[in-house]
Design an enzyme around this catalytic site. Structure first.
Site, mmCIF file in Angstrom:
data_model
loop_
_atom_site.group_PDB
_atom_site.id
_atom_site.type_symbol
_atom_site.label_atom_id
_atom_site.label_comp_id
_atom_site.label_asym_id
_atom_site.label_seq_id
_atom_site.Cartn_x
_atom_site.Cartn_y
_atom_site.Cartn_z
ATOM 1 N N LYS A 76 2.498 -4.603 -0.835
ATOM 2 C CA LYS A 76 1.854 -4.305 0.451
ATOM 3 C C LYS A 76 1.015 -5.497 0.905
ATOM 4 O O LYS A 76 1.012 -5.866 2.082
ATOM 5 C CB LYS A 76 1.002 -3.032 0.334
ATOM 6 C CG LYS A 76 1.855 -1.766 0.314
ATOM 7 C CD LYS A 76 1.120 -0.525 -0.133
ATOM 8 C CE LYS A 76 2.136 0.616 -0.281
ATOM 9 N NZ LYS A 76 1.598 1.829 -0.878
ATOM 10 N N GLN A 116 -3.807 4.408 -2.621
ATOM 11 C CA GLN A 116 -2.559 4.503 -3.369
ATOM 12 C C GLN A 116 -2.585 5.738 -4.270
ATOM 13 O O GLN A 116 -3.530 5.955 -5.026
ATOM 14 C CB GLN A 116 -2.355 3.222 -4.199
ATOM 15 C CG GLN A 116 -1.030 3.137 -4.911
ATOM 16 C CD GLN A 116 0.178 3.021 -3.974
ATOM 17 O OE1 GLN A 116 0.094 2.465 -2.877
ATOM 18 N NE2 GLN A 116 1.302 3.575 -4.391
ATOM 19 N N ASP A 136 -0.833 6.256 6.350
ATOM 20 C CA ASP A 136 0.159 6.983 5.550
ATOM 21 C C ASP A 136 0.619 8.252 6.275
ATOM 22 O O ASP A 136 1.616 8.861 5.883
ATOM 23 C CB ASP A 136 -0.470 7.447 4.224
ATOM 24 C CG ASP A 136 -0.238 6.481 3.087
ATOM 25 O OD1 ASP A 136 0.858 5.904 3.018
ATOM 26 O OD2 ASP A 136 -1.145 6.333 2.255
HETATM 27 N N1 GUN Z 1 2.413 6.526 -3.784
HETATM 28 C C1 GUN Z 1 3.766 6.559 -3.678
HETATM 29 N N2 GUN Z 1 4.142 6.441 -2.387
HETATM 30 C C2 GUN Z 1 3.019 6.321 -1.668
HETATM 31 C C3 GUN Z 1 2.765 6.140 -0.276
HETATM 32 O O1 GUN Z 1 3.660 6.099 0.567
HETATM 33 N N3 GUN Z 1 1.447 6.044 0.061
HETATM 34 C C4 GUN Z 1 0.453 6.127 -0.835
HETATM 35 N N4 GUN Z 1 -0.800 6.044 -0.392
HETATM 36 N N5 GUN Z 1 0.644 6.282 -2.136
HETATM 37 C C5 GUN Z 1 1.935 6.381 -2.543
#
Ligand code: GUN
Length: 281
Positions: free
Chosen positions: A49, A93, A116
């Site tokens: 990211k 996350q 998200d």
């Molecule tokens: N963990 C696995 N996929 C995601 C996601 O798309 N966003 C977040 N915040 N955590 C994750």
């Protein structure tokens, strides 16, 4: 033999669009990424990211907190980020260490910065089709389906898995495009038979090689959301790629399919958040 959907290429094109718009309109966009603890998979995602932010010209702020972080500490950080004008998007996350209440953490994030699209407000907006952000993974899957040229309207779409992050919103996005949608889960009877109806099959189960050729209709579009690490260290999807690719018309590989798309959509959502917040100033 199926055509392989190139998630890397589709995601690169989206990231380039985001980068070009940011440069052209001189937009200041910032994304805060919060990671708690030492989950190695989460670490990889967070690094990816950060790299994507750099590519797009988005400022990234990383907060790596220790495993034993308390709710109070995490909520305080979220409050600070909610108030910070340089931060347009906040991503915590998941999964979080078990002493932390994921739902309460998500609800604390300002819906305007919830890139998200996990917050109840944003989930509700998606449900009625009046949204600013779409959740990253399902939106990425939709982009991959679009890249095939296959129209969703009128198609039988089967989603395996009903998580809040993928299965449920995925079903909603397919429905928005006039698919006839079935969501399967662990209590579904005759799963293989239901899956065989699918013109578009989305696997989000989290079990390696779960979808076998006998569960797939000839010519189906198969989207594999699974990222499973095998004992030998190799990554593998929820779909048994070798045999299913003999039957499908289009299929996503793992890695290189849905994974890169999630990050590209996150960049898109961060840009959207920055533009909305700028207009509100
Ligand atoms: N963990 C696995 N996929 C995601 C996601 O798309 N966003 C977040 N915040 N955590 C994750």
């Amino acid at each position: 033999m199926a055509q392989i959907i190139d998630g890397k290429a589709v995601s690169a094109a989206i990231k380039e669009q985001v980068r070009d718009e940011i440069a052209r309109d001189n937009i200041k966009a910032g994304l805060a990424v919060v990671i708690v603890g030492n989950d190695p998979a989460s670490r990889v995602y967070v690094n990816n990211k950060k790299k994507a932010c750099e590519f797009c010209g988005i400022k990234s702020f990383e907060y790596a907190l220790p495993e034993e972080t308390t709710m109070e500490q995490l909520l305080e950080l979220i409050d600070t980020l909610n108030a910070d004008k340089n931060v347009n998007g906040i991503l915590v996350q998941l999964p979080l260490p078990k002493q932390l209440d994921e739902k309460a953490v998500i609800e604390r994030i300002s819906p305007k910065k919830d890139v998200d699209a996990f917050h109840e407000t944003n989930v509700g907006k998606i449900m009625i089709g009046n949204y600013s952000f779409l959740p990253c993974t399902p939106a990425g899957c939709m982009e991959l389906i679009h890249s095939t040229g296959v129209s969703v309207a009128g198609k039988e779409c089967v989603v395996i898995g009903r998580s809040n992050i993928v299965g449920k919103p995925m079903a909603m996005l397919l429905l928005h495009e006039n698919g006839t949608v079935i969501v399967c889960h662990s209590k579904t009877k005759n799963l293989a038979e239901v899956c065989r109806r699918a013109d578009i099959l989305v696997a989000a189960v989290g079990k390696p090689n779960f979808v076998t050729a006998d569960m797939v209709k000839e010519g189906a579009v198969v989207i594999d959301v699974g990222i499973n690490r095998l004992e030998n260290g190799k990554l593998c999807g929820d779909v048994k790629f070798d045999e299913v690719s003999e039957k499908a018309s289009f299929i996503t590989p793992v890695p290189g399919g849905v994974g890169p798309m999630t990050i590209a959509t996150l960049m898109k959502n961060t840009l959207t958040a920055a533009k909305i917040q700028k207009n509100e100033q």
